[in-house]
Design a protein around this motif. Structure first.
Motif, PDB file in Angstrom:
ATOM      1  N   PHE A   1     -12.131 -10.051  -5.273  1.00 42.76           N
ATOM      2  CA  PHE A   1     -11.523  -9.165  -6.261  1.00 42.76           C
ATOM      3  C   PHE A   1     -10.206  -8.621  -5.722  1.00 42.76           C
ATOM      4  CE2 PHE A   1     -11.060  -4.615  -7.485  1.00 42.76           C
ATOM      5  CZ  PHE A   1     -10.676  -4.812  -8.808  1.00 42.76           C
ATOM      6  N   PHE A   2     -10.221  -8.149  -4.464  1.00 39.84           N
ATOM      7  CA  PHE A   2      -8.994  -7.660  -3.842  1.00 39.84           C
ATOM      8  C   PHE A   2      -7.971  -8.786  -3.670  1.00 39.84           C
ATOM      9  CE2 PHE A   2     -11.999  -4.464  -1.768  1.00 39.84           C
ATOM     10  CZ  PHE A   2     -11.712  -3.480  -2.704  1.00 39.84           C
ATOM     11  N   LEU A   3      -8.455  -9.990  -3.383  1.00 41.39           N
ATOM     12  CA  LEU A   3      -7.547 -11.130  -3.235  1.00 41.39           C
ATOM     13  C   LEU A   3      -6.829 -11.434  -4.545  1.00 41.39           C
ATOM     14  CD1 LEU A   3      -6.350 -13.562  -1.756  1.00 41.39           C
ATOM     15  CD2 LEU A   3      -8.454 -14.822  -2.256  1.00 41.39           C
ATOM     16  N   SER A   4      -7.542 -11.359  -5.664  1.00 36.79           N
ATOM     17  CA  SER A   4      -6.914 -11.626  -6.962  1.00 36.79           C
ATOM     18  C   SER A   4      -5.873 -10.551  -7.294  1.00 36.79           C
ATOM     19  CB  SER A   4      -7.979 -11.699  -8.061  1.00 36.79           C
ATOM     20  OG  SER A   4      -8.665 -10.461  -8.205  1.00 36.79           O
ATOM     21  N   ILE A   5      -6.150  -9.297  -6.931  1.00 36.52           N
ATOM     22  CA  ILE A   5      -5.169  -8.232  -7.151  1.00 36.52           C
ATOM     23  C   ILE A   5      -3.953  -8.439  -6.248  1.00 36.52           C
ATOM     24  CG2 ILE A   5      -4.762  -5.753  -7.124  1.00 36.52           C
ATOM     25  CD1 ILE A   5      -6.677  -6.609  -9.290  1.00 36.52           C
ATOM     26  N   LEU A   6      -4.196  -8.876  -5.007  1.00 31.39           N
ATOM     27  CA  LEU A   6      -3.087  -9.169  -4.093  1.00 31.39           C
ATOM     28  C   LEU A   6      -2.218 -10.301  -4.640  1.00 31.39           C
ATOM     29  CD1 LEU A   6      -1.733  -8.707  -1.283  1.00 31.39           C
ATOM     30  CD2 LEU A   6      -3.272 -10.481  -0.399  1.00 31.39           C
TER      31      LEU A   6
ATOM     32  N   VAL B   1       9.889  -1.689  -4.548  1.00 29.46           N
ATOM     33  CA  VAL B   1       9.131  -0.726  -3.766  1.00 29.46           C
ATOM     34  C   VAL B   1       7.665  -0.716  -4.191  1.00 29.46           C
ATOM     35  CG1 VAL B   1       8.861   1.721  -3.221  1.00 29.46           C
ATOM     36  CG2 VAL B   1      11.131   0.704  -3.270  1.00 29.46           C
ATOM     37  N   ILE B   2       7.414  -0.760  -5.499  1.00 30.27           N
ATOM     38  CA  ILE B   2       6.034  -0.743  -6.000  1.00 30.27           C
ATOM     39  C   ILE B   2       5.240  -1.920  -5.458  1.00 30.27           C
ATOM     40  CG2 ILE B   2       4.607  -1.067  -8.059  1.00 30.27           C
ATOM     41  CD1 ILE B   2       6.579   0.650  -9.608  1.00 30.27           C
ATOM     42  N   PHE B   3       5.777  -3.138  -5.606  1.00 35.05           N
ATOM     43  CA  PHE B   3       5.013  -4.318  -5.226  1.00 35.05           C
ATOM     44  C   PHE B   3       4.930  -4.493  -3.710  1.00 35.05           C
ATOM     45  CE2 PHE B   3       6.274  -5.693  -9.612  1.00 35.05           C
ATOM     46  CZ  PHE B   3       4.985  -5.705 -10.125  1.00 35.05           C
ATOM     47  N   ALA B   4       5.991  -4.098  -2.976  1.00 36.63           N
ATOM     48  CA  ALA B   4       5.937  -4.177  -1.512  1.00 36.63           C
ATOM     49  C   ALA B   4       4.886  -3.215  -0.971  1.00 36.63           C
ATOM     50  CB  ALA B   4       7.305  -3.861  -0.918  1.00 36.63           C
ATOM     51  N   CYS B   5       4.882  -1.988  -1.496  1.00 40.95           N
ATOM     52  CA  CYS B   5       3.887  -0.998  -1.072  1.00 40.95           C
ATOM     53  C   CYS B   5       2.492  -1.414  -1.513  1.00 40.95           C
ATOM     54  CB  CYS B   5       4.243   0.375  -1.634  1.00 40.95           C
ATOM     55  SG  CYS B   5       3.149   1.699  -1.091  1.00 40.95           S
ATOM     56  N   MET B   6       2.387  -2.001  -2.699  1.00 35.90           N
ATOM     57  CA  MET B   6       1.087  -2.466  -3.197  1.00 35.90           C
ATOM     58  C   MET B   6       0.509  -3.537  -2.277  1.00 35.90           C
ATOM     59  SD  MET B   6      -0.838  -1.778  -5.879  1.00 35.90           S
ATOM     60  CE  MET B   6      -2.269  -2.433  -6.739  1.00 35.90           C
ATOM     61  N   ASP B   7       1.344  -4.453  -1.825  1.00 36.49           N
ATOM     62  CA  ASP B   7       0.899  -5.477  -0.880  1.00 36.49           C
ATOM     63  C   ASP B   7       0.371  -4.832   0.395  1.00 36.49           C
ATOM     64  OD1 ASP B   7       1.401  -7.619  -2.480  1.00 36.49           O
ATOM     65  OD2 ASP B   7       2.808  -8.604  -1.129  1.00 36.49           O
ATOM     66  N   SER B   8       1.125  -3.872   0.921  1.00 37.22           N
ATOM     67  CA  SER B   8       0.730  -3.206   2.159  1.00 37.22           C
ATOM     68  C   SER B   8      -0.596  -2.473   1.997  1.00 37.22           C
ATOM     69  CB  SER B   8       1.825  -2.224   2.589  1.00 37.22           C
ATOM     70  OG  SER B   8       1.450  -1.525   3.753  1.00 37.22           O
ATOM     71  N   MET B   9      -0.753  -1.754   0.900  1.00 40.30           N
ATOM     72  CA  MET B   9      -1.984  -0.993   0.664  1.00 40.30           C
ATOM     73  C   MET B   9      -3.181  -1.915   0.461  1.00 40.30           C
ATOM     74  SD  MET B   9      -1.047   2.179   0.865  1.00 40.30           S
ATOM     75  CE  MET B   9      -2.413   3.069   0.140  1.00 40.30           C
TER      76      MET B   9
END
Length: 312
Positions: free
Chosen positions: A64-69, A108-116
């Motif tokens: 599930f987390f992989l699909s969101i990533l 910024v949103i997607f870079a931070c989202m990847d990190s989180m």
């Protein structure tokens, strides 16, 4: 096109981005290369999402987390590459003031989202290996949804803070951004007024939403490796390591290229170094992630084969 070079500009309607190459003979090749890489990345990440959603065996927290990533990676590369490809095609590097702030916001949103999300996935592996008997209780659907929501909220909050800082700037030394997209730190460095407070705030944001997630990953993997080394059988250790291999590879690739991009923009005065480092971070990393997970993960590989068999 002659680029504008003035000082103390108080009314900015557009910025000028850096061309990936000024060689007119090389630009058609680069246009085709980056378009191909973009399509491969988008198709690969969408294929991961389709595979996870269509296979009931993959309806677990990890996938599930992989699909969101994969969804975040699709947005990440879509923030920068289409605009760069369009610039190569129309031979113009101008971007409007609003367009620049919008691109910076999504970056910024997607870079931070990847990190989180990488931090959340490390926590998921920590629970699975160190507390396997409580895994289904701890990583229940409600908690998984909350972790994704917190990741998105933190990313949105960071983006709003960067926008708040950028909107305070009323005067710019130049309108040329030394990169092929509106990089937050490079945009703020164009301010002609003293930006010490803004720089301090920007670095504090980076520490909170950059260093903290990386620290969480390192702590999780320290405990994971400690638990794996206590496993007596070699087969058990290999199986435990295999569940973390893909994620650990992606973490190294993401943070390795991210740190390279950061140091290139901060320590180097040569804009070519910024472009190369940014290309690795924003283009190569999202493109490679689907291949890493599909080639190194047996569950994904088997599901892809089943999906291919059903289609054909």
């Amino acid at each position: 096109m002659m680029k504008m070079k003035t000082k103390n500009i108080t009314h900015v309607s557009e910025f000028y981005l850096l061309r990936v190459s000024d060689d007119p003979e090389l630009q058609p090749f680069l246009w085709g290369l980056f378009l191909f890489m973009y399509l491969i990345s988008v198709l690969g990440n969408l294929l991961i999402i389709l595979t996870v959603s269509s296979d009931s065996h993959l309806h677990t927290p990890m996938y599930f987390f992989l699909s969101i990533l994969s969804l975040a990676d699709t947005g990440f590369i879509s923030t920068t590459v289409p605009n760069m490809v369009a610039d190569l095609q129309i031979h113009s590097t101008a971007i409007s003031y609003v367009g620049c702030l919008t691109q910076m916001s999504f970056f910024v949103i997607f870079a931070c989202m990847d990190s989180m999300l990488l931090t959340v996935m490390a926590y998921d592996r920590f629970v699975a290996i160190c507390h396997p008997l409580y895994y289904t209780v701890i990583m229940n659907p409600c908690r998984c949804g909350i972790l994704v929501l917190v990741s998105f909220s933190a990313s949105l909050f960071e983006s709003l803070l960067y926008n708040f800082i950028a909107l305070q700037l009323k005067c710019f030394k130049d309108v040329e951004i030394p990169n092929f997209f509106c990089h937050p730190s490079q945009l703020l460095s164009l301010a002609c007024s003293s930006t010490l407070d803004n720089s301090i705030l920007m670095y504090v944001i980076g520490v909170i939403l950059g260093v903290f997630p990386l620290s969480g990953i390192l702590i999780s993997y320290f405990k994971i490796i400690s638990s794996i080394l206590r496993i007596t059988s070699a087969g058990g250790r290999c199986k435990a390591f295999s569940t973390c291999g893909s994620h650990l590879t992606v973490v190294c690739l993401f943070y390795g290229t991210g740190l390279g991009e950061y140091f290139a923009s901060v320590l180097s005065d040569f804009s070519g170094n910024n472009v190369v480092a940014s290309l690795m971070y924003t283009v190569v990393t999202p493109m490679l992630n689907p291949f890493i997970y599909s080639l190194r993960n047996q569950d994904i590989s088997r599901s892809l084969k089943r999906l291919h068999f059903c289609v054909t």
